[in-house]
Design a protein around this motif. Structure first.
Motif, PDB file in Angstrom:
ATOM      1  N   ALA A  49       0.835  -1.204   0.000  1.00  0.00           N
ATOM      2  CA  ALA A  49       0.000   0.000   0.000  1.00  0.00           C
ATOM      3  C   ALA A  49       0.872   1.258   0.000  1.00  0.00           C
ATOM      4  O   ALA A  49       0.598   2.211  -0.743  1.00  0.00           O
ATOM      5  N   ASN A  50       1.911   1.266   0.829  1.00  0.00           N
ATOM      6  CA  ASN A  50       2.824   2.409   0.856  1.00  0.00           C
ATOM      7  C   ASN A  50       3.465   2.636  -0.505  1.00  0.00           C
ATOM      8  O   ASN A  50       3.590   3.766  -0.965  1.00  0.00           O
ATOM      9  N   CYS A  51       3.881   1.555  -1.144  1.00  0.00           N
ATOM     10  CA  CYS A  51       4.507   1.651  -2.473  1.00  0.00           C
ATOM     11  C   CYS A  51       3.527   2.223  -3.490  1.00  0.00           C
ATOM     12  O   CYS A  51       3.874   3.116  -4.263  1.00  0.00           O
ATOM     13  N   ARG A  52       2.302   1.704  -3.496  1.00  0.00           N
ATOM     14  CA  ARG A  52       1.309   2.188  -4.459  1.00  0.00           C
ATOM     15  C   ARG A  52       0.990   3.662  -4.190  1.00  0.00           C
ATOM     16  O   ARG A  52       0.788   4.435  -5.121  1.00  0.00           O
ATOM     17  N   GLY A  53       0.975   4.056  -2.923  1.00  0.00           N
ATOM     18  CA  GLY A  53       0.755   5.465  -2.583  1.00  0.00           C
ATOM     19  C   GLY A  53       1.875   6.348  -3.102  1.00  0.00           C
ATOM     20  O   GLY A  53       1.627   7.441  -3.628  1.00  0.00           O
ATOM     21  N   GLU A  54       3.113   5.896  -2.955  1.00  0.00           N
ATOM     22  CA  GLU A  54       4.254   6.653  -3.483  1.00  0.00           C
ATOM     23  C   GLU A  54       4.173   6.793  -4.995  1.00  0.00           C
ATOM     24  O   GLU A  54       4.644   7.774  -5.565  1.00  0.00           O
ATOM     25  N   LEU A  55       3.572   5.796  -5.651  1.00  0.00           N
ATOM     26  CA  LEU A  55       3.416   5.825  -7.111  1.00  0.00           C
ATOM     27  C   LEU A  55       2.121   6.521  -7.539  1.00  0.00           C
ATOM     28  O   LEU A  55       1.744   6.470  -8.703  1.00  0.00           O
ATOM     29  N   ARG A  56       1.415   7.110  -6.567  1.00  0.00           N
ATOM     30  CA  ARG A  56       0.173   7.861  -6.790  1.00  0.00           C
ATOM     31  C   ARG A  56      -0.984   6.990  -7.297  1.00  0.00           C
ATOM     32  O   ARG A  56      -1.891   7.461  -7.969  1.00  0.00           O
TER      33      ARG A  56
END
Length: 124
Positions: free
Chosen positions: A78-85
């Motif tokens: 989830a954190n990764c997908r958030g960083e990728l917007r």
């Protein structure tokens, strides 16, 4: 220079996970936790690679039936997908992690999950 070091470190982690993926039964919970903690260090600089590693570790944790590892891998994803917007996908992973946290009655994981949901919604 830091990017080169970061690239090779993440590459080693990915290679190690991929190499050991076929031997998922030989992984113990401590090794799963260790890889997940390592991935967090590279989240900002390389979210794509961190996502791939977290996803593989999630699959291993599923095979081992290690619920806490599954939940934390989903939080990393989830954190990764958030960083990728990709906020919708991030919220989807957080919802899956929350279900696991509720199932295993882990209050600290639920609190951290709520915190990450707030961050992702604040980014939208």
């Amino acid at each position: 220079m830091n990017y080169v070091r970061l690239f090779f470190t993440v590459l080693c982690i990915v290679f190690g996970v991929c190499n050991s993926y076929s031997q998922a039964n030989s992984w113990n919970n401590k090794q799963i936790d260790s890889v997940l903690n390592s991935v967090n260090k590279y989240l900002i600089d390389s979210p794509d690679k961190a996502f791939k590693v977290s996803k593989k570790v999630h699959e291993i944790a599923l095979k081992k039936k290690y619920s806490l590892g599954c939940a934390y891998a989903l939080l990393n994803m989830a954190n990764c997908r958030g960083e990728l917007r990709d906020y919708d996908e991030a919220l989807n992973y957080l919802a899956q992690s929350r279900q696991i946290a509720e199932k295993i009655s882990n209050d600290s994981l639920l609190l951290y999950n709520d915190f990450l949901v707030t961050i992702q919604k604040g980014r939208i």
